[in-house]
Structure formats: structure tokens, C-alpha cells
Write a protein that holds these residues in place. Structure first.
Motif, PDB file in Angstrom:
ATOM      1  N   MET A 156       2.519 -20.643  53.526  1.00 44.56           N
ATOM      2  CA  MET A 156       2.819 -20.354  52.126  1.00 44.56           C
ATOM      3  C   MET A 156       3.108 -21.649  51.386  1.00 44.56           C
ATOM      4  O   MET A 156       3.896 -22.479  51.847  1.00 44.56           O
ATOM      5  CB  MET A 156       4.017 -19.413  52.021  1.00 44.56           C
ATOM      6  CG  MET A 156       4.477 -19.143  50.605  1.00 44.56           C
ATOM      7  SD  MET A 156       3.333 -18.129  49.667  1.00 44.56           S
ATOM      8  CE  MET A 156       3.722 -16.503  50.341  1.00 44.56           C
ATOM      9  N   GLN A 157       2.461 -21.834  50.242  1.00 43.89           N
ATOM     10  CA  GLN A 157       2.656 -23.044  49.449  1.00 43.89           C
ATOM     11  C   GLN A 157       3.895 -22.891  48.560  1.00 43.89           C
ATOM     12  O   GLN A 157       4.187 -21.806  48.059  1.00 43.89           O
ATOM     13  CB  GLN A 157       1.422 -23.324  48.602  1.00 43.89           C
ATOM     14  CG  GLN A 157       0.181 -23.637  49.420  1.00 43.89           C
ATOM     15  CD  GLN A 157       0.382 -24.826  50.345  1.00 43.89           C
ATOM     16  OE1 GLN A 157       0.755 -25.913  49.899  1.00 43.89           O
ATOM     17  NE2 GLN A 157       0.156 -24.623  51.631  1.00 43.89           N
ATOM     18  N   PRO A 158       4.625 -23.977  48.323  1.00 40.28           N
ATOM     19  CA  PRO A 158       5.885 -23.883  47.574  1.00 40.28           C
ATOM     20  C   PRO A 158       5.731 -23.757  46.060  1.00 40.28           C
ATOM     21  O   PRO A 158       6.669 -23.335  45.388  1.00 40.28           O
ATOM     22  CB  PRO A 158       6.596 -25.191  47.931  1.00 40.28           C
ATOM     23  CG  PRO A 158       5.483 -26.145  48.228  1.00 40.28           C
ATOM     24  CD  PRO A 158       4.412 -25.330  48.874  1.00 40.28           C
ATOM     25  N   PRO A 206       2.678  -9.060  44.364  1.00 36.53           N
ATOM     26  CA  PRO A 206       3.599  -9.869  43.562  1.00 36.53           C
ATOM     27  C   PRO A 206       3.160 -11.336  43.473  1.00 36.53           C
ATOM     28  O   PRO A 206       3.368 -11.985  42.452  1.00 36.53           O
ATOM     29  CB  PRO A 206       4.935  -9.736  44.305  1.00 36.53           C
ATOM     30  CG  PRO A 206       4.839  -8.439  45.031  1.00 36.53           C
ATOM     31  CD  PRO A 206       3.387  -8.310  45.432  1.00 36.53           C
ATOM     32  N   TYR A 207       2.540 -11.844  44.546  1.00 41.58           N
ATOM     33  CA  TYR A 207       2.111 -13.242  44.532  1.00 41.58           C
ATOM     34  C   TYR A 207       1.001 -13.472  43.507  1.00 41.58           C
ATOM     35  O   TYR A 207       0.984 -14.493  42.814  1.00 41.58           O
ATOM     36  CB  TYR A 207       1.635 -13.664  45.922  1.00 41.58           C
ATOM     37  CG  TYR A 207       1.384 -15.152  46.057  1.00 41.58           C
ATOM     38  CD1 TYR A 207       2.386 -16.070  45.738  1.00 41.58           C
ATOM     39  CD2 TYR A 207       0.168 -15.641  46.510  1.00 41.58           C
ATOM     40  CE1 TYR A 207       2.176 -17.443  45.867  1.00 41.58           C
ATOM     41  CE2 TYR A 207      -0.055 -17.008  46.645  1.00 41.58           C
ATOM     42  CZ  TYR A 207       0.951 -17.904  46.313  1.00 41.58           C
ATOM     43  OH  TYR A 207       0.747 -19.260  46.440  1.00 41.58           O
ATOM     44  N   LEU A 212      -0.623 -15.661  38.104  1.00 44.66           N
ATOM     45  CA  LEU A 212      -1.018 -15.471  36.708  1.00 44.66           C
ATOM     46  C   LEU A 212       0.116 -15.845  35.759  1.00 44.66           C
ATOM     47  O   LEU A 212      -0.121 -16.436  34.698  1.00 44.66           O
ATOM     48  CB  LEU A 212      -1.447 -14.020  36.475  1.00 44.66           C
ATOM     49  CG  LEU A 212      -1.965 -13.702  35.068  1.00 44.66           C
ATOM     50  CD1 LEU A 212      -3.077 -14.661  34.656  1.00 44.66           C
ATOM     51  CD2 LEU A 212      -2.437 -12.257  34.982  1.00 44.66           C
ATOM     52  N   ALA A 213       1.343 -15.552  36.126  1.00 42.74           N
ATOM     53  CA  ALA A 213       2.489 -15.908  35.284  1.00 42.74           C
ATOM     54  C   ALA A 213       2.582 -17.418  35.094  1.00 42.74           C
ATOM     55  O   ALA A 213       2.948 -17.903  34.016  1.00 42.74           O
ATOM     56  CB  ALA A 213       3.779 -15.375  35.894  1.00 42.74           C
ATOM     57  N   SER A 214       2.251 -18.175  36.132  1.00 42.97           N
ATOM     58  CA  SER A 214       2.305 -19.639  36.008  1.00 42.97           C
ATOM     59  C   SER A 214       1.256 -20.138  35.020  1.00 42.97           C
ATOM     60  O   SER A 214       1.477 -21.122  34.299  1.00 42.97           O
ATOM     61  CB  SER A 214       2.115 -20.299  37.383  1.00 42.97           C
ATOM     62  OG  SER A 214       0.766 -20.228  37.826  1.00 42.97           O
ATOM     63  N   PRO A 282      -5.843 -20.354  43.904  1.00 43.21           N
ATOM     64  CA  PRO A 282      -5.216 -19.973  45.175  1.00 43.21           C
ATOM     65  C   PRO A 282      -3.689 -19.934  45.166  1.00 43.21           C
ATOM     66  O   PRO A 282      -3.087 -19.241  45.992  1.00 43.21           O
ATOM     67  CB  PRO A 282      -5.729 -21.029  46.157  1.00 43.21           C
ATOM     68  CG  PRO A 282      -6.112 -22.190  45.300  1.00 43.21           C
ATOM     69  CD  PRO A 282      -6.602 -21.615  44.017  1.00 43.21           C
ATOM     70  N   THR A 283      -3.064 -20.687  44.262  1.00 38.99           N
ATOM     71  CA  THR A 283      -1.599 -20.719  44.197  1.00 38.99           C
ATOM     72  C   THR A 283      -1.178 -20.797  42.735  1.00 38.99           C
ATOM     73  O   THR A 283      -1.994 -21.064  41.850  1.00 38.99           O
ATOM     74  CB  THR A 283      -1.021 -21.960  44.916  1.00 38.99           C
ATOM     75  OG1 THR A 283      -1.287 -23.133  44.122  1.00 38.99           O
ATOM     76  CG2 THR A 283      -1.601 -22.130  46.310  1.00 38.99           C
TER      77      THR A 283
END
Length: 344
Positions: A156-158, A206-207, A212-214, A282-283
Motif C-alpha cells: 500500500m502506498q502512503p 473507499p480507496y 478521486l478526492a485527491s 493508481p494512487t
């Protein structure tokens, strides 16, 4: 026998006088004002310290004249074993009773460090490492592989996983403790928001909502626009259109980004180039705010597929068709030229 009686009488008198003197000293001690100076205003009690060690420390720093009397005071109050470790702010005018109350309250001195929405993980780490009251324990390699240490899945990326807020903490809080607290806060908020979301077929975890929120976070600084911008991206995802959002391209460029995005950048494929790849990157690309997360979970109703700012940094013009959007872009170019010409 008479001599022995006299001796007992004298001893009794001496004991009485000594007790009276000690009580007088103790009473005077209770009225003593702590000698707080700028150098001694911050008083640290180390973990495992006994009341006698604290008293010796007070006397050694010339805060109180008689450490033993502080021990007696704490024992008489039944609080000798309730001293809590930490750093305390001492104030002028304090008396021994005030010291004891503070040392047993656990109200240690707090410092602050903020995580700002829209910041990248590496920026968060840089700010944390500059803070003088965060104890640095993590190596660069451990920071890059931090998520398993926080209880997340390996791999998992931070990016995006640390909640933006202003955090209060005591001195010597470790970097890992700080990151754990922020990560837990993001997990809690994201999961709670996910439970109350308006479902969308293209956002299934949720991820994905966090990613998308970012993007929404980086696309506008105007809170009122976020739900509509979220809807634009959701509409595009639903239609299989490219997201075509510059902030993801910039993130993919990384440290080579010089403040300008060029045509070649839009054409160079990276995992984050939403001009060359469909779907979400991807993140996450930054730390999203609560408002950005909420916007993704509760977008407004709209058929808009495009948006562009009306002026540099201004509100956006939303369009349903490409023709409408192209006209809005041309108007933006005209407005930007006017703004540039007006500058001295």
C-alpha cells in the motif's frame, strides 16, 4: 526514677518543640512561591521518576528551597504515586500545591504540527522532520515502506492516507506515533464517509474514493465547486472518457516538474497521465480534505463533462458539450490576457 521522669519530660518537650517547628516550616513551605524563571519554565518529569526524584529536581533547579517538604506534602495529600511523566509549563505565582496538582493532572505541554490538505506525502515527511519536538526514529527506507508499520497492507502506498489537520502532541512524540495518529484519523473519516455515501458504479472501494478526492482537492481551492467537479469526473468515468486532469500529469512528472505543463507532458505516458490512460490513477496524488472526500461521496446532480476556470484562480465554467467547453476555454484565454496586461 525522678531523673528518668525528668529526662522523659525534657524529651517530650523537645519532641513537641521539634514537631511544632517542623509544622511551622511546612506551613511556611506551602506558602512558598515557586521561583520560575525563563530557563526553568519548562519542567520535564522523566518516565519512571519517583516523587523524591521530582522533589530533588525541583530543589536542584532552585524552584523550591526544600525538596523533602514537597515529598511530605505529596504524601499527606495521598498523591505521591500519581505523578505523571511529561513536560510541564510552570507559571509565575505557583505554589507547591499548584505544582503537585499540575504534575498529577497529566496536562503536559503540547506542541503543534499541521498537515495541510493538498500536500504530498513527501511534503508531510519534510515538515515532520523539521519539527524540533518530534523524535525522529524512522530511516528513509522505513519511511518509504511506512504503511505496514501503520497496520496497512504490504505494498500500500502512503500517498493520501494522512488526514489533514492541526495535531497537538507532547514533546518526544515519535515520527511513527505522529503518522499513526494521522493515518488512523484518515481511515476513520474515510470509512465513515463511505458508509453514508451516494453509491456510484465506478467508485467501488473507499480507496478509489480517496484517489478521486485527491484529484478534486488539487483541481480547485473553492469549496463550493468540489461537489460539481467530483460529478464531472464521475460522469467521465461512467462514459469511459479520459479524465484529462493536469494535476495527475504533474504528479507523474514528479520532481522534474518546473511549474509549467507542456504539450509534450500531456503526451508522455506515465501511470498518472490521465490524458493517455483511462480510469483513475493508481494512487492518490495528494492529501484530500474532508470537503473533497465529502464531494466524492455526495456529488451534485449534473450532466457536465468539462470545466475550465473563468480567470486564473477564479471560479470555473462547467459545460455539458465540447463546443460549450471550447468557447469557455477561449474566453479563459482572453480573460487571462487581460489580467496579464493589467499587471504593472
Amino acid at each position: 526514677m525522678k531523673l528518668l521522669a525528668k529526662l522523659f519530660s525534657v524529651l517530650f518537650i523537645l519532641v513537641g518543640v521539634s514537631a511544632g517547628f517542623l509544622w511551622y516550616q511546612y506551613d511556611q513551605f506551602q506558602q512558598t512561591v515557586v521561583n520560575v524563571t525563563p530557563e526553568t519554565a519548562h519542567f520535564e518529569i522523566k518516565p519512571g521518576s519517583t516523587i523524591r526524584q521530582v522533589a530533588n529536581q525541583l530543589e536542584a533547579n532552585k524552584l523550591l528551597p526544600y525538596g523533602l517538604l514537597f515529598v511530605i506534602h505529596a504524601r499527606l495529600e495521598g498523591k505521591a504515586d500519581q505523578i505523571k511523566a511529561g513536560e510541564y509549563q510552570l507559571e509565575t505565582g505557583m505554589k507547591p500545591a499548584d505544582l503537585l496538582k499540575k504534575f498529577t493532572s497529566g496536562q503536559v505541554l503540547q506542541y503543534q504540527l499541521g498537515i495541510i490538505e493538498g500536500k504530498r506525502f513527501k511534503d508531510i515527511i519534510a515538515d515532520m522532520r523539521k519539527h524540533p519536538n518530534v523524535e525522529q526514529t524512522l530511516s528513509d527506507a522505513e519511511v518509504q515502506n511506512i504503511m505496514p508499520k501503520l497496520g496497512a497492507a504490504i505494498g500500500m502506498q502512503p500517498e493520501g492516507w494522512f488526514f489533514p489537520d492541526r495535531y497537538n502532541f507532547p514533546r518526544k512524540t515519535t515520527d511513527l506515533e505522529f503518522l499513526q495518529r494521522s493515518h488512523n484519523a484518515m481511515q476513520d473519516y474515510l470509512n465513515k464517509a463511505w458508509e453514508g455515501r451516494v453509491p456510484h458504479p465506478k467508485i467501488t472501494t473507499p480507496y478509489e474514493a480517496l484517489i478521486l478526492a485527491s484529484i478534486v482537492e488539487k483541481e480547485t481551492g473553492l469549496p463550493e465547486e468540489r461537489p460539481l467537479i467530483a460529478r464531472v469526473f464521475l460522469n467521465r468515468l461512467e462514459k469511459g472518457m479520459l479524465l484529462q486532469t493536469d494535476p495527475t500529469v504533474i504528479y507523474g512528472i514528479g520532481d522534474k516538474y518546473d511549474g509549467n505543463i507542456r504539450k509534450v507532458d500531456l503526451q508522455t505516458d506515465t501511470p498518472y497521465n490521465t490524458y493517455t490512460r483511462t480510469g483513475l490513477p493508481p494512487t492518490p496524488i495528494a492529501t484530500p480534505s474532508k470537503a473533497a472526500i465529502d464531494a466524492v461521496m455526495h456529488p451534485v446532480d449534473s450532466k457536465a463533462l468539462y470545466f475550465v476556470a473563468t480567470t486564473p484562480g477564479g471560479v470555473s465554467q462547467f459545460s455539458e458539450t465540447l463546443d460549450e467547453h471550447n468557447r469557455a476555454v477561449q474566453q479563459y484565454i482572453i480573460n487571462r490576457k487581460k489580467v496579464t496586461e493589467q499587471k504593472p
